[in-house]
Design a protein around this motif. Structure first.
Motif, PDB file in Angstrom:
ATOM      1  N   LYS A   1       0.840  -1.208   0.000  1.00 58.51           N
ATOM      2  CA  LYS A   1       0.000   0.000   0.000  1.00 58.51           C
ATOM      3  C   LYS A   1       0.874   1.256   0.000  1.00 58.51           C
ATOM      4  N   ILE A   2       1.879   1.274   0.853  1.00 53.18           N
ATOM      5  CA  ILE A   2       2.770   2.441   0.927  1.00 53.18           C
ATOM      6  C   ILE A   2       3.538   2.602  -0.383  1.00 53.18           C
ATOM      7  N   LYS A   3       4.024   1.507  -0.947  1.00 53.53           N
ATOM      8  CA  LYS A   3       4.726   1.576  -2.228  1.00 53.53           C
ATOM      9  C   LYS A   3       3.808   2.104  -3.328  1.00 53.53           C
ATOM     10  N   ALA A   4       2.549   1.675  -3.318  1.00 51.51           N
ATOM     11  CA  ALA A   4       1.585   2.146  -4.320  1.00 51.51           C
ATOM     12  C   ALA A   4       1.322   3.643  -4.157  1.00 51.51           C
ATOM     13  N   LEU A   5       1.229   4.114  -2.919  1.00 48.88           N
ATOM     14  CA  LEU A   5       1.034   5.546  -2.670  1.00 48.88           C
ATOM     15  C   LEU A   5       2.240   6.349  -3.153  1.00 48.88           C
ATOM     16  N   ILE A   6       3.434   5.831  -2.922  1.00 49.73           N
ATOM     17  CA  ILE A   6       4.648   6.504  -3.402  1.00 49.73           C
ATOM     18  C   ILE A   6       4.639   6.569  -4.925  1.00 49.73           C
ATOM     19  N   THR A   7       4.350   5.451  -5.542  1.00 49.95           N
ATOM     20  CA  THR A   7       4.323   5.382  -7.006  1.00 49.95           C
ATOM     21  C   THR A   7       3.286   6.342  -7.594  1.00 49.95           C
ATOM     22  N   ALA A   8       2.122   6.433  -6.945  1.00 50.11           N
ATOM     23  CA  ALA A   8       1.046   7.305  -7.430  1.00 50.11           C
ATOM     24  C   ALA A   8       1.293   8.777  -7.098  1.00 50.11           C
ATOM     25  N   GLY A   9       2.274   9.037  -6.245  1.00 52.80           N
ATOM     26  CA  GLY A   9       2.542  10.415  -5.835  1.00 52.80           C
ATOM     27  C   GLY A   9       1.526  10.952  -4.838  1.00 52.80           C
ATOM     28  N   THR A  10       0.867  10.058  -4.126  1.00 48.75           N
ATOM     29  CA  THR A  10      -0.172  10.479  -3.171  1.00 48.75           C
ATOM     30  C   THR A  10       0.199  10.208  -1.716  1.00 48.75           C
ATOM     31  N   LEU A  11       1.473   9.924  -1.465  1.00 50.06           N
ATOM     32  CA  LEU A  11       1.911   9.767  -0.076  1.00 50.06           C
ATOM     33  C   LEU A  11       2.250  11.161   0.458  1.00 50.06           C
ATOM     34  N   THR A  12       1.206  11.941   0.666  1.00 42.53           N
ATOM     35  CA  THR A  12       1.334  13.299   1.190  1.00 42.53           C
ATOM     36  C   THR A  12       0.482  13.407   2.437  1.00 42.53           C
ATOM     37  N   PHE A  13       0.783  14.382   3.246  1.00 39.52           N
ATOM     38  CA  PHE A  13      -0.004  14.573   4.456  1.00 39.52           C
ATOM     39  C   PHE A  13      -1.445  14.947   4.107  1.00 39.52           C
ATOM     40  N   ALA A  14      -1.615  15.739   3.063  1.00 36.73           N
ATOM     41  CA  ALA A  14      -2.961  16.173   2.657  1.00 36.73           C
ATOM     42  C   ALA A  14      -3.800  15.000   2.154  1.00 36.73           C
TER      43      ALA A  14
END
Length: 174
Positions: free
Chosen positions: A53-66
């Motif tokens: 899940k974290i890797k997917a968020l990084i890849t999608a560019g959505t691992l942000t606080f917002a």
């Protein structure tokens, strides 16, 4: 999710910032240890589903606080220091060696003295102790916020994680 296997949660700059490792270390020497530390040490703590899940968020560019405040906090406040010290625990014994077609060579320094085995073991233990501390803190954060991470419940229900993600750090021999 094969593409996710190449996603690294930390980089060389994180290691330098948190450990004070010399700037002369080649990135190519550290990167394989980041990957193996994620697979061998971090994955048993947080589970495959949460790691993916974290890797997917990084890849999608959505691992942000917002976009994802709990995953962001988990990654940058808890996983990053844990993984940095897991990498150092793994990497340190290889630091003075180079494996090439010509065999295994030990580097020597021109202006210093190589560390003794006793000193190396002490340093490795210090990194292991820090990795354990941050690993337990990471596990506590996940347990305290388990409702925010459904991937953990799936891993526990599926038998992947035991003891709510607590990792046994057994160490290795130099």
């Amino acid at each position: 999710m094969g593409a996710l296997s190449n996603v690294l949660l930390i980089n060389r700059a994180d290691i330098m910032r948190l450990t004070g490792l010399s700037g002369n270390i080649d990135t190519e020497k550290i990167l394989p240890h980041i990957n193996t530390a994620q697979d061998i040490h971090l994955q048993p703590i947080i589970g495959t589903n949460l790691l993916d899940k974290i890797k997917a968020l990084i890849t999608a560019g959505t691992l942000t606080f917002a976009d994802n405040p709990y995953y962001y906090t988990l990654t940058y406040t808890y996983i990053t220091p844990t993984l940095v010290y897991l990498v150092m625990w793994d990497f340190l014994p290889f630091l003075q060696y180079e494996i090439s077609n010509g065999g295994i060579n030990q580097h020597t320094t021109e202006d210093g003295q190589s560390a003794s085995e006793e000193n190396m073991n002490t340093l490795v233990k210090k990194f292991k102790d820090k990795a354990e501390f941050y690993g337990h803190r990471l596990s506590d954060y996940i347990c305290d916020n388990s409702t925010e991470f459904p991937e953990v419940s799936e891993a526990i229900d599926g038998g992947e994680l035991n003891n709510q993600g607590q990792q046994n750090f057994n160490g290795w021999v130099i």
